[in-house]
Design an enzyme around this catalytic site. Structure first.
Site, PDB file in Angstrom:
ATOM      1  CB  THR A  91      -0.968   0.036   1.201  1.00 17.14           C
ATOM      2  OG1 THR A  91      -0.262  -0.337   2.368  1.00 17.14           O
ATOM      3  CG2 THR A  91      -2.136  -0.885   1.009  1.00 17.14           C
TER       4      THR A  91
ATOM      5  CD  GLN B 252      -1.357 -13.180   3.108  1.00 16.17           C
ATOM      6  OE1 GLN B 252      -0.946 -12.283   3.837  1.00 16.17           O
ATOM      7  NE2 GLN B 252      -2.498 -13.797   3.315  1.00 16.17           N
TER       8      GLN B 252
ATOM      9  CB  ILE C 289      -0.615 -10.999  -7.343  1.00 13.74           C
ATOM     10  CG1 ILE C 289      -1.569  -9.788  -7.333  1.00 13.74           C
ATOM     11  CG2 ILE C 289      -1.245 -12.180  -6.616  1.00 13.74           C
ATOM     12  CD1 ILE C 289      -2.812 -10.002  -8.185  1.00 13.74           C
ATOM     13  CG  ASP C 290       2.803  -6.154  -5.522  1.00 11.67           C
ATOM     14  OD1 ASP C 290       3.910  -6.704  -5.346  1.00 11.67           O
ATOM     15  OD2 ASP C 290       2.121  -5.677  -4.595  1.00 11.67           O
TER      16      ASP C 290
ATOM     17  CG  HIS D 215      -2.692 -15.392  -2.724  1.00  9.39           C
ATOM     18  ND1 HIS D 215      -3.088 -14.420  -1.838  1.00  9.39           N
ATOM     19  CD2 HIS D 215      -2.889 -16.578  -2.093  1.00  9.39           C
ATOM     20  CE1 HIS D 215      -3.496 -15.006  -0.707  1.00  9.39           C
ATOM     21  NE2 HIS D 215      -3.384 -16.301  -0.849  1.00  9.39           N
TER      22      HIS D 215
ATOM     23  CB  CYS E 213      -1.628 -23.244 -27.230  1.00  6.70           C
ATOM     24  SG  CYS E 213      -0.909 -21.592 -27.060  1.00  6.70           S
TER      25      CYS E 213
ATOM     26  CB  CYS F  19      -3.068 -17.030 -27.300  1.00  9.24           C
ATOM     27  SG  CYS F  19      -1.730 -18.040 -27.885  1.00  9.24           S
TER      28      CYS F  19
ATOM     29  CB  SER G 192      -5.469  -8.388   8.965  1.00 14.61           C
ATOM     30  OG  SER G 192      -5.988  -8.993   7.795  1.00 14.61           O
TER      31      SER G 192
HETATM   32 ZN   LIG Z   1      -2.610 -20.093 -27.292  1.00 15.57          ZN
END
Ligand SMILES: [Zn+2]
Length: 245
Positions: free
Chosen positions: A28, A105, A107-108, A123, A134, A153, A194
């Site tokens: 944050t 935790q 994902i950045d 995560h 694919c 894709c 937390s």
């Molecule tokens: Zn693909």
């Protein structure tokens, strides 16, 4: 807070396998929105008329990828945050041979951006994508260029972020690596979480080492088990402690 910082620095000096366990509060201070606070993602998502747990679920991704990506783009891809003092201090601790792993935790990808090498992203990550048809992998560039539309894709399949969605299992290798690091840790530093989210928070039960240092703005269920509790900003606490090593 200076006595406590001295004590924290002393614990760090005596540690060779400290592990940091962190959550949204670490990022944050980089401007990344967290989930549960007042102006967090869980409140902002109300405009979609669905709970975020639903939009961020595997079945919703498959049923309505358009809405999924509209939401995902707004909250996970629109900003380009930089690592803050907390990420940088943790990377320094790894460099100094004090910290053995970061378990996050988030994902950045900000720990890696700061230079941390041994990072367990429970995560997953918003920095990588895979085609559901694919299996081809890509980085942020293709989804970012899609500007909220579904990133596709060449084979016609849809790219899915390597983020663990609701209804999906945590990656086993990541989980096992995190458990190993925590069970071998000689100092546990918990910050910006937390500890409300399971099973991630349950990982702390594997800790068999000595002290626990807890840095969080609000109370957590682990406060009573921590030898040191900080309520100050995590970036300040970590960088001040590293300066005193
Ligand atoms: Zn693909």
């Amino acid at each position: 807070m200076s006595d406590k910082i001295e004590r924290f620095a002393e614990l760090l000096r005596g540690s060779k396998r400290a592990v940091f366990f962190g959550g949204a509060g670490v990022s944050t201070e980089s401007g990344v929105k967290d989930y549960r606070s007042e102006d967090g993602i869980y409140n902002a998502v109300r405009e979609y008329g669905r709970p975020p747990e639903e939009i961020l679920s595997r079945s919703f991704f498959e049923a309505d990828p358009e809405t999924f990506y509209d939401f995902y783009y707004k909250y996970f891809l629109s900003e380009h945050p930089s690592p803050n003092k907390a990420h940088i201090a943790l990377a320094e601790l790894e460099n100094m041979g004090i910290l053995s792993a970061v378990v996050t935790q988030n994902i950045d990808g900000l720990h890696q951006a700061a230079g941390s090498k041994n990072v367990y992203e429970l995560h997953g990550t918003a920095s990588r994508y895979h085609c559901v048809k694919c299996g081809k992998a890509c980085g942020r560039d293709i989804p970012t260029a899609a500007k909220g539309k579904i990133p596709r894709c060449e084979c016609g399949g849809i790219f899915k972020p390597d983020v663990v969605l609701y209804e999906e299992q945590l990656n086993e290798d990541t989980l096992m690596g995190a458990i190993k690091a925590i069970s071998e840790a000689d100092l546990m530093i918990v910050g910006g979480t937390s500890l409300a989210v399971y099973p991630a928070a349950g990982l702390l039960r594997y800790y068999r080492g000595g002290e626990t240092v807890l840095i969080n703005r609000s109370e957590t269920p682990w406060d009573s088990r921590a030898g040191l509790v900080f309520r100050e900003k995590i970036g300040e606490v970590l960088s001040e402690a590293v300066k005193r090593i």
